[in-house]
Structure formats: structure tokens, C-alpha cells
Write an enzyme that holds these catalytic residues in place. Structure first.
Site, PDB file in Angstrom:
ATOM      1  N   ARG A 211       0.840  -1.198   0.000  1.00 10.95           N
ATOM      2  CA  ARG A 211       0.000   0.000   0.000  1.00 10.95           C
ATOM      3  C   ARG A 211       0.875   1.248   0.000  1.00 10.95           C
ATOM      4  O   ARG A 211       0.589   2.234  -0.673  1.00 10.95           O
ATOM      5  CB  ARG A 211      -0.901  -0.007   1.241  1.00 10.95           C
ATOM      6  CG  ARG A 211      -1.970  -1.081   1.185  1.00 10.95           C
ATOM      7  CD  ARG A 211      -3.067  -0.835   2.192  1.00 10.95           C
ATOM      8  NE  ARG A 211      -2.772  -1.397   3.480  1.00 10.95           N
ATOM      9  CZ  ARG A 211      -3.402  -2.449   4.005  1.00 10.95           C
ATOM     10  NH1 ARG A 211      -4.352  -3.068   3.323  1.00 10.95           N
ATOM     11  NH2 ARG A 211      -3.104  -2.887   5.189  1.00 10.95           N
ATOM     12  N   PHE A 227     -11.764  -5.059  -5.234  1.00 11.30           N
ATOM     13  CA  PHE A 227     -11.720  -5.853  -3.986  1.00 11.30           C
ATOM     14  C   PHE A 227     -11.141  -4.965  -2.870  1.00 11.30           C
ATOM     15  O   PHE A 227     -10.171  -5.323  -2.222  1.00 11.30           O
ATOM     16  CB  PHE A 227     -10.862  -7.110  -4.157  1.00 11.30           C
ATOM     17  CG  PHE A 227     -11.192  -7.945  -5.364  1.00 11.30           C
ATOM     18  CD1 PHE A 227     -12.245  -8.846  -5.337  1.00 11.30           C
ATOM     19  CD2 PHE A 227     -10.453  -7.835  -6.535  1.00 11.30           C
ATOM     20  CE1 PHE A 227     -12.546  -9.643  -6.446  1.00 11.30           C
ATOM     21  CE2 PHE A 227     -10.745  -8.612  -7.654  1.00 11.30           C
ATOM     22  CZ  PHE A 227     -11.786  -9.524  -7.604  1.00 11.30           C
ATOM     23  N   ASP A 249     -16.302  -3.318  -4.110  1.00  7.54           N
ATOM     24  CA  ASP A 249     -16.323  -4.496  -3.251  1.00  7.54           C
ATOM     25  C   ASP A 249     -17.746  -5.047  -3.230  1.00  7.54           C
ATOM     26  O   ASP A 249     -18.704  -4.303  -3.408  1.00  7.54           O
ATOM     27  CB  ASP A 249     -15.863  -4.170  -1.820  1.00  7.54           C
ATOM     28  CG  ASP A 249     -15.332  -5.401  -1.102  1.00  7.54           C
ATOM     29  OD1 ASP A 249     -14.103  -5.581  -1.031  1.00  7.54           O
ATOM     30  OD2 ASP A 249     -16.158  -6.226  -0.628  1.00  7.54           O
ATOM     31  N   SER A 250     -17.842  -6.359  -3.001  1.00 10.34           N
ATOM     32  CA  SER A 250     -19.178  -6.958  -2.957  1.00 10.34           C
ATOM     33  C   SER A 250     -19.814  -6.785  -1.585  1.00 10.34           C
ATOM     34  O   SER A 250     -20.988  -7.061  -1.406  1.00 10.34           O
ATOM     35  CB  SER A 250     -19.087  -8.445  -3.313  1.00 10.34           C
ATOM     36  OG  SER A 250     -18.127  -9.060  -2.493  1.00 10.34           O
ATOM     37  N   ASP A 299      -6.742  -6.940  -5.831  1.00  8.53           N
ATOM     38  CA  ASP A 299      -6.328  -7.698  -4.637  1.00  8.53           C
ATOM     39  C   ASP A 299      -7.475  -8.605  -4.200  1.00  8.53           C
ATOM     40  O   ASP A 299      -8.127  -8.358  -3.183  1.00  8.53           O
ATOM     41  CB  ASP A 299      -5.939  -6.716  -3.514  1.00  8.53           C
ATOM     42  CG  ASP A 299      -5.434  -7.449  -2.281  1.00  8.53           C
ATOM     43  OD1 ASP A 299      -4.947  -8.588  -2.424  1.00  8.53           O
ATOM     44  OD2 ASP A 299      -5.534  -6.888  -1.176  1.00  8.53           O
ATOM     45  N   CYS A 339      -3.299 -14.134  -3.172  1.00  3.14           N
ATOM     46  CA  CYS A 339      -2.963 -14.568  -1.806  1.00  3.14           C
ATOM     47  C   CYS A 339      -3.238 -16.058  -1.625  1.00  3.14           C
ATOM     48  O   CYS A 339      -3.270 -16.556  -0.511  1.00  3.14           O
ATOM     49  CB  CYS A 339      -3.706 -13.733  -0.765  1.00  3.14           C
ATOM     50  SG  CYS A 339      -5.486 -13.918  -0.865  1.00  3.14           S
TER      51      CYS A 339
HETATM   52  N1  SAH Z   1      -7.232  -4.912  -0.710  1.00  2.00           N
HETATM   53  C1  SAH Z   1      -7.908  -5.060   0.537  1.00  2.00           C
HETATM   54  C2  SAH Z   1      -8.167  -6.494   0.911  1.00  2.00           C
HETATM   55  C3  SAH Z   1      -8.994  -7.277  -0.101  1.00  2.00           C
HETATM   56  S1  SAH Z   1      -9.776  -8.683   0.558  1.00  2.00           S
HETATM   57  C4  SAH Z   1      -7.112  -4.338   1.624  1.00  2.00           C
HETATM   58  O1  SAH Z   1      -5.993  -3.878   1.358  1.00  2.00           O
HETATM   59  O2  SAH Z   1      -7.610  -4.212   2.738  1.00  2.00           O
HETATM   60  C5  SAH Z   1     -10.858  -9.173  -0.660  1.00  2.00           C
HETATM   61  C6  SAH Z   1     -12.160  -8.383  -0.743  1.00  2.00           C
HETATM   62  O3  SAH Z   1     -12.833  -8.824  -1.915  1.00  2.00           O
HETATM   63  C7  SAH Z   1     -13.161  -8.572   0.379  1.00  2.00           C
HETATM   64  O4  SAH Z   1     -13.479  -7.329   0.925  1.00  2.00           O
HETATM   65  C8  SAH Z   1     -14.411  -9.190  -0.280  1.00  2.00           C
HETATM   66  O5  SAH Z   1     -15.617  -8.661   0.250  1.00  2.00           O
HETATM   67  C9  SAH Z   1     -14.240  -8.788  -1.704  1.00  2.00           C
HETATM   68  N2  SAH Z   1     -14.815  -9.650  -2.751  1.00  2.00           N
HETATM   69  C10 SAH Z   1     -14.788 -10.995  -2.832  1.00  2.00           C
HETATM   70  N3  SAH Z   1     -15.285 -11.417  -4.023  1.00  2.00           N
HETATM   71  C11 SAH Z   1     -15.634 -10.289  -4.703  1.00  2.00           C
HETATM   72  C12 SAH Z   1     -16.198 -10.057  -6.003  1.00  2.00           C
HETATM   73  N4  SAH Z   1     -16.449 -11.065  -6.834  1.00  2.00           N
HETATM   74  N5  SAH Z   1     -16.401  -8.783  -6.377  1.00  2.00           N
HETATM   75  C13 SAH Z   1     -16.123  -7.760  -5.540  1.00  2.00           C
HETATM   76  N6  SAH Z   1     -15.590  -7.922  -4.325  1.00  2.00           N
HETATM   77  C14 SAH Z   1     -15.346  -9.175  -3.903  1.00  2.00           C
END
Ligand code: SAH
Length: 395
Positions: A211, A227, A249-250, A299, A339
Site C-alpha cells: 500500500r 476488492f 467491493d461486494s 487484490d 494470496c
Molecule cells: N485490498 C484489501 C483487501 C482485499 S480482501 C485491503 O488492502 O484491505 C478481498 C475483498 O474482496 C473482500 O473485501 C471481499 O468482500 C471482496 N470480494 C470478494 N469477491 C468479490 C467479487 N467477486 N467482487 C467484488 N468484491 C469481492
């Protein structure tokens, strides 16, 4: 003390200092009364090799505490291991600007099954192996003595516990009940974290270093954070003067917290767009609308939970990377991550390379990324490296 006797030839596992002994490598286990108790690990001909914790219901039958069979596994042993882990973090974390970090990273800090994360004055622990559960009381006592936290909160709710046939446990182990949201700072940016029910132990601490790197790429740029969870990358982008931010985000809960995190840092939400939805669908929509961005962050959550899911996961990674590459302006940057522990660094690189070919763009990998330094990887435990990423420049 109980004994785990290895099959002939399996003493090599200990020579390589890998901390896991699978049940298939063990000839017999004797005199064990309780799951998680300490056993002496012997070669087929009776030589004493190491000490470990037995996991009666797991395929990983023994996790090594010490490769020195003369050591005593007791409170002092754990105190020393924990002090060593603390000393490393004192070196690598600037506690003036950051009070959220991983203090103990399981096998990689020679404490298999134990995760401890620091959230300001709160500690969040996961006890993920029978051995870690066996020593829970002592470990909590040591953490309390050494760090004097306001609260030690247990978040042993990971799915890996099912495989170990261990109970899930969530709640206060010591001290006062934490509030719903805790305020932490990471590189002087403030975040609200829900340690009781947020993802993992509340925050994706492992992305801190990446980040920070993002800051170098976003000034006056349009940024798409896919995400985004509670806005980790988004807050850094804002702090480095990105001109426009789109967060996807979902989870509506995650997006609500982004708005709160912007407010917490006194950042305006002008030119910030939060979209609740599916990244796979929205990237296609943006493609159809011919929308372009200067910087895109991908991510995603772990797409491969097991080896059997690797092929499907690889297709998912390729899909989003290909779409993102197409959406970037010439000279734009892609921050892309996986990850999934089951996707190797080589495979992830191949996925990105394949996406590059199919996108028709010229893609330069300018940096390889991994988990932050408070998530060390024990050299004899390759499984410890799970977060892989690249910064790519797109033409
Ligand atoms: N980059 C973030 C962490 C990402 S974790 C950070 O630095 O804090 C992954 C995220 O993806 C979660 O919040 C989850 O709700 C979301 N997610 C999972 N599948 C998804 C999809 N198909 N579309 C959008 N968001 C999604």
C-alpha cells in the site's frame, strides 16, 4: 512424554527443518493422553531428533516446536520464542507511525499454529493447531505480561480449524470487551477495524508495504481499487493525491467502513466513487463503456482454497488481469496480487504473462511484491510465502 516414531528414511524431514510431519511419515505414536501435548520425535532406530505437538485428528500429525530434542517445552520456551518475535517487530515496525502489525506469524516465527496481531492496544490471536490450543493459557499469560494489552481477543474462526477438528472460538481471553470498531494507524493513516468479525483478524495487515508503494504511482491519477475491502489501498491513494478513486467491493459493510475511514482522516469524498458489486461483472461493464483508468489494483480474496481449485482459480486470476490490462491508459500501472498459497509465484507470473498476451498490450513487470516484512517466511517452510504480486506498466 509421548513418542512419535518416524518410518525409516523420514528423518530427512527434520534435517531439512520443515516443521510439519505428516501422518504418512509416522510409524507409531505412543503414550499420548491429550491432543496437542508434546511428544519426542524419534527416528525408526530410536534416535531422539526433535520435540513437537501432536495433532491427533490432523493429517499433519506432529508440528515441531524445537529441532533440539534436549530443549524443554514449557512456559519459558514460549516466552523466549515470543520475545524473539517481538524483537524482530521492534526492528522493522516504526511504532510511531504504525500500531497495527503481525507480532507472531505461526510456523515462520517457530510457533506453529499461533497467530498474534497487534491492533493498537488490543491483541488478536488465532490458535490454529492442537499444540497452540494446548498451550493457550500460558501463551495468553506471557503476552499479557510482556505487552500489557487492554484486551487479548481470540479469533480462532478460520476454516483450517475444521481440517484439524478443532473447535472455533471467538471472544475475550483477557481484559475488557473491545468496542465494535478500534482505531489503528498504519503509516500515519487512520483506520477503523472490526476485530470481532472483520476478515482475518480484522484487517489485511500483510499489504502494508505494498500500500505504501502505491503512493509513488497515483498523484493526479485516476485509480480503480478492485476488492477494496475497508479501503486500505484507497486511503493511501487519497493521501498521495490521486485525482479520482473508484472502489469496488461486494460487501456493503466494507464500503460503509471506507466512508468512515475517509472521514476519520478528514479526507473529502469528492471524486470518490464506491460501488457495491462483482468485480468480474463491473470490469466487463467498464470495458463495454470504454472507461479507462491510470492505476488499477487487483487484490482479490483467495481463489484457490485447495490444490483441486488451482485450475479454476487460475482462470479467475487471468480473467480479471486481462480485463484490467485492457482498461488501463497507456503508461498506466497495474498492481496485481494473489494470496492463494496453492498458486505458486511461478504460476502467478505465468497467469499474468498469459493475460498480457491476450490483452494485446505491452506489459512490463517493474516490481515483484510479497507480504509485508512482519509476515516473515521461514526459509525451511516455503508454505509461509502466500502473497504474491506484481506492479506492471502497461502500454
Ligand atoms: N485490498 C484489501 C483487501 C482485499 S480482501 C485491503 O488492502 O484491505 C478481498 C475483498 O474482496 C473482500 O473485501 C471481499 O468482500 C471482496 N470480494 C470478494 N469477491 C468479490 C467479487 N467477486 N467482487 C467484488 N468484491 C469481492
Amino acid at each position: 512424554m509421548g513418542t512419535a516414531t518416524l518410518k525409516k528414511g523420514k528423518e530427512k524431514i527434520l534435517q531439512s527443518k520443515h516443521p510439519w510431519i505428516f501422518s504418512g511419515a509416522i510409524d507409531k505414536i505412543d503414550d499420548v493422553k491429550q491432543n496437542g501435548e508434546t511428544v519426542i520425535i524419534k527416528s525408526f532406530d530410536g534416535a531422539e531428533l526433535a520435540l513437537g505437538a501432536v495433532s491427533v485428528h490432523s493429517q499433519i500429525a506432529v508440528r515441531v516446536w524445537s529441532f533440539n530434542s534436549d530443549e524443554k517445552i514449557d512456559k519459558i520456551f514460549f516466552e523466549n520464542r515470543i520475545k524473539t518475535a517481538i524483537a524482530l517487530r521492534e526492528k522493522i515496525i516504526d511504532q510511531n507511525s504504525t500500531n497495527v502489525y503481525r507480532l507472531i506469524n505461526s510456523e515462520n516465527d517457530l510457533l506453529p499454529g499461533l497467530i498474534v496481531d497487534v491492533y493498537n492496544k488490543y491483541l488478536v490471536c488465532q490458535f490454529l493447531s492442537a499444540g497452540a490450543v494446548f498451550w493457550k493459557k500460558e501463551i495468553v499469560g506471557i503476552l499479557s505480561e510482556l505487552l500489557k494489552p487492554k484486551c487479548i481477543f481470540e479469533r480462532s474462526d478460520s476454516e483450517s480449524l475444521v481440517k484439524e477438528k478443532l473447535e472455533k472460538n471467538v471472544g475475550v481471553l483477557l481484559g475488557e470487551e473491545p468496542p465494535k470498531l478500534i482505531e489503528v494507524k498504519e503509516n500515519n493513516l487512520k483506520f477503523f477495524v472490526n476485530i470481532k468479525s472483520g476478515h482475518k483478524t480484522g484487517f489485511y495487515i500483510d499489504q502494508r508495504d505494498n500500500r505504501k508503494l502505491l503512493r509513488e504511482f497515483v498523484k493526479d491519477k485516476s485509480v480503480l481499487n478492485c476488492f477494496c475491502y475497508t479501503g486500505g489501498f484507497s486511503l493511501y491513494a487519497k493521501s498521495a493525491e490521486a485525482s479520482h478513486l473508484t472502489n469496488i467491493d461486494s460487501s456493503s459493510e466494507a464500503l460503509t467502513l471506507i466512508a468512515k475511514n475517509f472521514e476519520l482522516n478528514n479526507y473529502s469524498i469528492d471524486n470518490v466513487e464506491n460501488i457495491e458489486g462483482d468485480v468480474f461483472k463491473l470490469l466487463r461493464k467498464f470495458r463495454d463503456e470504454n472507461r479507462k483508468f491510470d492505476v488499477i489494483i487487483l487484490d482479490p480474496p483467495k481463489f484457490a482454497e485447495s490444490v483441486s481449485q488451482v485450475t479454476k482459480a487460475a482462470r479467475g486470476y487471468k480473467d480479471i488481469n486481462l480485463l484490467a490490462m485492457k482498461l488501463l491508459n497507456r503508461g498506466g500501472f497495474l498492481f496485481t496480487f494473489s494470496c492463494s498459497g496453492h498458486i505458486s509465484q511461478e504460476l502467478f507470473r505465468k497467469i499474468v504473462d498469459d493475460a498480457a498476451i491476450d490483452s494485446g498490450r505491452i506489459v512490463k513487470i517493474i516490481r515483484q511484491l510479497t507480504q509485508s516484512s512482519d509476515h516473515p517466511v521461514l526459509s525451511s517452510f516455503p508454505e509461509g510465502l502466500y502473497l504474491k504480486g506484481f506492479i506492471c506498466e502497461i502500454y
